[in-house]
Every structure is written in C-alpha cells, then in structure tokens.
Design a protein around this motif. Structure first.
Motif, PDB file in Angstrom:
ATOM      1  N   CYS A 148       0.837  -1.199   0.000  1.00  0.00           N
ATOM      2  CA  CYS A 148       0.000   0.000   0.000  1.00  0.00           C
ATOM      3  C   CYS A 148       0.874   1.251   0.000  1.00  0.00           C
ATOM      4  O   CYS A 148       1.790   1.384   0.819  1.00  0.00           O
ATOM      5  CB  CYS A 148      -0.917  -0.006   1.222  1.00  0.00           C
ATOM      6  SG  CYS A 148      -1.814   1.552   1.391  1.00  0.00           S
ATOM      7  N   GLY A 150      -0.038   4.084   0.745  1.00  0.00           N
ATOM      8  CA  GLY A 150      -0.419   4.975   1.831  1.00  0.00           C
ATOM      9  C   GLY A 150       0.216   4.589   3.162  1.00  0.00           C
ATOM     10  O   GLY A 150       0.790   5.436   3.850  1.00  0.00           O
ATOM     11  N   CYS A 151       0.121   3.282   3.526  1.00  0.00           N
ATOM     12  CA  CYS A 151       0.564   2.895   4.868  1.00  0.00           C
ATOM     13  C   CYS A 151       1.721   1.905   4.863  1.00  0.00           C
ATOM     14  O   CYS A 151       2.270   1.592   5.912  1.00  0.00           O
ATOM     15  CB  CYS A 151      -0.610   2.307   5.657  1.00  0.00           C
ATOM     16  SG  CYS A 151      -1.155   0.725   4.976  1.00  0.00           S
ATOM     17  N   CYS A 160      -5.880  -2.901   4.411  1.00  0.00           N
ATOM     18  CA  CYS A 160      -5.715  -1.709   5.226  1.00  0.00           C
ATOM     19  C   CYS A 160      -6.885  -0.780   4.972  1.00  0.00           C
ATOM     20  O   CYS A 160      -7.700  -1.007   4.077  1.00  0.00           O
ATOM     21  CB  CYS A 160      -4.390  -1.031   4.922  1.00  0.00           C
ATOM     22  SG  CYS A 160      -4.338  -0.327   3.268  1.00  0.00           S
ATOM     23  N   CYS A 162      -6.665   2.315   3.983  1.00  0.00           N
ATOM     24  CA  CYS A 162      -6.321   3.417   3.077  1.00  0.00           C
ATOM     25  C   CYS A 162      -7.181   3.446   1.819  1.00  0.00           C
ATOM     26  O   CYS A 162      -7.313   4.488   1.200  1.00  0.00           O
ATOM     27  CB  CYS A 162      -4.876   3.313   2.634  1.00  0.00           C
ATOM     28  SG  CYS A 162      -3.718   3.338   3.995  1.00  0.00           S
ATOM     29  N   GLU A 163      -7.727   2.279   1.436  1.00  0.00           N
ATOM     30  CA  GLU A 163      -8.367   2.166   0.120  1.00  0.00           C
ATOM     31  C   GLU A 163      -9.470   3.202  -0.108  1.00  0.00           C
ATOM     32  O   GLU A 163      -9.702   3.592  -1.243  1.00  0.00           O
ATOM     33  CB  GLU A 163      -8.913   0.747  -0.075  1.00  0.00           C
ATOM     34  CG  GLU A 163      -7.807  -0.210  -0.489  1.00  0.00           C
ATOM     35  CD  GLU A 163      -8.104  -1.649  -0.082  1.00  0.00           C
ATOM     36  OE1 GLU A 163      -7.769  -2.547  -0.856  1.00  0.00           O
ATOM     37  OE2 GLU A 163      -8.668  -1.852   0.997  1.00  0.00           O
ATOM     38  N   GLN A 165      -9.368   6.208   1.037  1.00  0.00           N
ATOM     39  CA  GLN A 165      -8.791   7.561   1.002  1.00  0.00           C
ATOM     40  C   GLN A 165      -8.018   7.776  -0.298  1.00  0.00           C
ATOM     41  O   GLN A 165      -7.540   6.825  -0.902  1.00  0.00           O
ATOM     42  CB  GLN A 165      -7.834   7.752   2.191  1.00  0.00           C
ATOM     43  CG  GLN A 165      -8.563   7.707   3.525  1.00  0.00           C
ATOM     44  CD  GLN A 165      -7.596   7.627   4.695  1.00  0.00           C
ATOM     45  OE1 GLN A 165      -6.401   7.795   4.537  1.00  0.00           O
ATOM     46  NE2 GLN A 165      -8.144   7.362   5.880  1.00  0.00           N
ATOM     47  N   ASP A 168      -1.616   8.897  -1.555  1.00  0.00           N
ATOM     48  CA  ASP A 168      -0.625   9.925  -1.212  1.00  0.00           C
ATOM     49  C   ASP A 168      -0.232  10.686  -2.486  1.00  0.00           C
ATOM     50  O   ASP A 168       0.172  10.074  -3.482  1.00  0.00           O
ATOM     51  CB  ASP A 168       0.607   9.219  -0.610  1.00  0.00           C
ATOM     52  CG  ASP A 168       1.623  10.203  -0.075  1.00  0.00           C
ATOM     53  OD1 ASP A 168       1.885  11.212  -0.752  1.00  0.00           O
ATOM     54  OD2 ASP A 168       2.158   9.954   1.019  1.00  0.00           O
TER      55      ASP A 168
END
Ligand SMILES: [Zn+2]
Ligand SMILES: [Zn+2]
Length: 182
Positions: A148, A150-151, A160, A162-163, A165, A168
């Motif tokens: 990921c 993001g994280c 996670c 993040c999906e 959001q 980045d």
C-alpha cells in the motif's frame, strides 16, 4: 580465475568452476542462492592482419548456471529465479581496433569484447553474462497486490483502511511520471 594468453598460446584451457555467493559481485538487487557453476573452454584465435601483425583473440565458449533471488517489484518478497545461459564470446586485445574499418569479424555473429593485460578474468565474464540474462522485472505472482502506497502494509498479507482515502499525492506524482515514460 585468470585465463592467460601465454597459456592459451600453448594449449586450450578448460574450466569447470563453482563460485560461492559473494565471489562474483552481482549488485544489490540480486542475491545468489547456492554455488554458481560454470564450465567451458578458452582458446586462442590468431588473426593475421598483414604486415606481420597477428592479433590474439580469446574465444570463450561455455555455460553459466545459478539460482538467484530477487525482491518482488511490487511487494518486495523474495522470488527465486534460475539462470542457465550459454555463451560464445570473442575477446580482442584492447587498442587493436582503433580504426572502425579494422573490424573483420561481423558483430552480428559474435559478441566482441576487449581484454587488456595478461588475459581475461572469468569472474568478470560471468558477471556480465548473468547481468545480461536477468529479467528486467520480477513479480512473485501476477496477482500480487503489492504494498500500500499509503501505509506500507503488504496487501497480500493484510488489508488496510487506506483504500477509501485518496492515494498519497507524492506517489500519484510518481505514477504519473511512470505512465508518461511508458
Ligand atoms: Zn509480490
Ligand atoms: Zn494502506
């Protein structure tokens, strides 16, 4: 192992060698698993170029086998990859081909390298052959979901949050550049 011209002037040289990991520097992206094996022979090919100029080319014919390990391009997990490559190479003394029209062996048929000093180092030849045989990109599986952006979690192992959001923006900019390069 140094293959010496002086010895090749007397007879062919056969080799059958195992190299432990680390004996041949392959770079940081590749790890050698177990011994690397190479066998083959070296011989001298003398080119007569007139005016009593004899050029001593070294012909090297052989095979190299190794088990290597890469990091998956997406998730960084280790991925095994076997190399098994045959080669038939010509090495010419450095400096004899100063004029382009002196080249008398077709480059299309045989790869030509150059040597200087006493001869050629087998390890250098094998390193080059292995690097030529390496795949450009290795993935553990076509279905690999990667890491990921993001994280940093390995998405093959866990999911996670993040999906939902937006990714980045720094990674998005990188992806944009990558797409432009394609
Ligand atoms: Zn992977
Ligand atoms: Zn995430």
């Amino acid at each position: 192992m140094l293959i010496r011209v002086r010895e090749l002037e007397l007879h062919k040289v056969e080799f059958d060698e195992n190299f432990q990991p680390g004996a041949i520097e392959l770079g940081i992206e590749v790890r050698q698993v177990g011994p690397l094996h190479s066998d083959g022979r070296a011989e001298l090919i003398v080119e007569h170029r007139g005016h009593q100029q004899n050029v001593e080319d070294i012909r090297l014919v052989g095979n190299v086998k190794a088990r290597l390990e890469f990091s998956c391009a997406r998730c960084l997990d280790p991925v095994g990859h076997d190399i098994d490559r045959s080669f038939d190479l010509i090495y010419r003394p450095l400096g004899v081909d100063r004029r382009a029209d002196e080249v008398s062996i077709s480059e299309a048929e045989t790869e030509i390298g150059y040597y200087s000093g006493e001869g050629i180092q087998l390890e250098d030849v094998l390193r080059e052959q292995i690097l030529l045989a390496l795949p450009l990109r290795v993935v553990c599986s076509e279905a690999c979901r990667g890491i990921c952006a993001g994280c940093g979690k390995n998405l093959n192992v866990e999911s996670c949050a993040c999906e939902q959001q937006p990714p980045d923006p720094r990674w998005a900019a990188l992806a944009d550049i990558k797409n432009k390069l394609k």
